[in-house]
Design a protein around this motif. Structure first.
Motif, PDB file in Angstrom:
ATOM      1  N   TRP A  28      45.520  40.041  41.372  1.00 40.72           N
ATOM      2  CA  TRP A  28      45.537  39.939  39.910  1.00 40.72           C
ATOM      3  C   TRP A  28      44.623  38.803  39.460  1.00 40.72           C
ATOM      4  CZ3 TRP A  28      47.144  36.097  36.536  1.00 40.72           C
ATOM      5  CH2 TRP A  28      47.227  36.469  35.201  1.00 40.72           C
ATOM      6  N   ASP A  31      40.937  39.729  39.889  1.00 43.92           N
ATOM      7  CA  ASP A  31      40.548  40.669  38.831  1.00 43.92           C
ATOM      8  C   ASP A  31      40.328  39.939  37.513  1.00 43.92           C
ATOM      9  OD1 ASP A  31      40.116  43.144  39.872  1.00 43.92           O
ATOM     10  OD2 ASP A  31      42.014  44.009  39.227  1.00 43.92           O
ATOM     11  N   ARG A  32      41.200  39.010  37.172  1.00 42.30           N
ATOM     12  CA  ARG A  32      41.056  38.263  35.914  1.00 42.30           C
ATOM     13  C   ARG A  32      39.788  37.414  35.955  1.00 42.30           C
ATOM     14  NH1 ARG A  32      42.673  41.677  34.084  1.00 42.30           N
ATOM     15  NH2 ARG A  32      44.783  42.333  34.323  1.00 42.30           N
ATOM     16  N   SER A 151      42.301  47.994  30.100  1.00 45.57           N
ATOM     17  CA  SER A 151      42.438  47.633  31.505  1.00 45.57           C
ATOM     18  C   SER A 151      41.069  47.502  32.139  1.00 45.57           C
ATOM     19  CB  SER A 151      43.234  48.730  32.230  1.00 45.57           C
ATOM     20  OG  SER A 151      43.239  48.532  33.612  1.00 45.57           O
ATOM     21  N   THR A 153      39.367  46.510  36.182  1.00 50.38           N
ATOM     22  CA  THR A 153      39.570  46.127  37.567  1.00 50.38           C
ATOM     23  C   THR A 153      38.224  46.188  38.272  1.00 50.38           C
ATOM     24  OG1 THR A 153      40.973  46.438  39.522  1.00 50.38           O
ATOM     25  CG2 THR A 153      40.125  48.425  38.474  1.00 50.38           C
TER      26      THR A 153
END
Length: 171
Positions: A28, A31-32, A151, A153
């Motif tokens: 996570w 990805d951020r 979203s 990713t």
């Protein structure tokens, strides 16, 4: 003896759960960190695919979520993700792909024929669009609903991972 075995199994289960939670937190965070920062008007810009079709990202994302797949022919991870995105598009998924710095339209069309891809491909010849969107990693998947990013990713994503993200964005 039986009590020690149960104790070991519980410890392994607890450590396994902790490991999985830590791995998810790291994924996570990565990805951020690698998340592109798309300009406010990114979806208002019409895009033309290598076959001449013009795509309006805002219009495409009004009825159902749109998957924007930023990839490159030279990207090693994309070799594994691109077939899944193409499969999703072939099943009627709402998909537009953007090939980043992968050559001119003719070269990209030959590559598409060789790989037997059917998904729409917008050619970002010199990487200007990717730079404007601050996409620094391929592959990058952006899901847009009603013109807004819901979203993002980066890196490898499975076919089912994409389907779940699209489903979640449409709920």
């Amino acid at each position: 003896m039986e009590n020690r075995t149960c104790s070991k199994l519980r410890r392994w289960a607890r450590e396994g759960i902790i490991f999985i939670l830590l791995a998810l937190a790291v994924m996570w965070g990565v990805d951020r960190y690698r998340q592109p920062t798309l300009p406010d008007n990114f979806s208002a810009m019409p895009m033309q695919s290598i076959d001449g079709t013009t795509y309006d990202l805002t219009a495409l994302s009004q009825e159902r979520p749109l998957l924007i797949y930023v990839w490159a022919t030279w990207c090693s991870i994309c070799r594994f993700t691109t077939p899944s995105v193409d499969k999703l598009a072939g099943e009627g998924g709402n998909v537009v792909s953007i090939a980043m710095r992968s050559g001119d339209d003719a070269k990209l069309e030959r590559w598409r024929e060789k790989k037997q891809l059917t998904m729409p491909i917008v050619n970002d010849v010199n990487g200007a669009l990717s730079q404007q969107w601050q996409v620094s990693v391929t592959p990058t998947l952006v899901i847009v609903s009603k013109g807004n990013v819901v979203s993002t990713t980066t890196g490898w994503t499975s076919y089912w991972g994409m389907k779940m993200r699209m489903w979640w964005a449409g709920v």
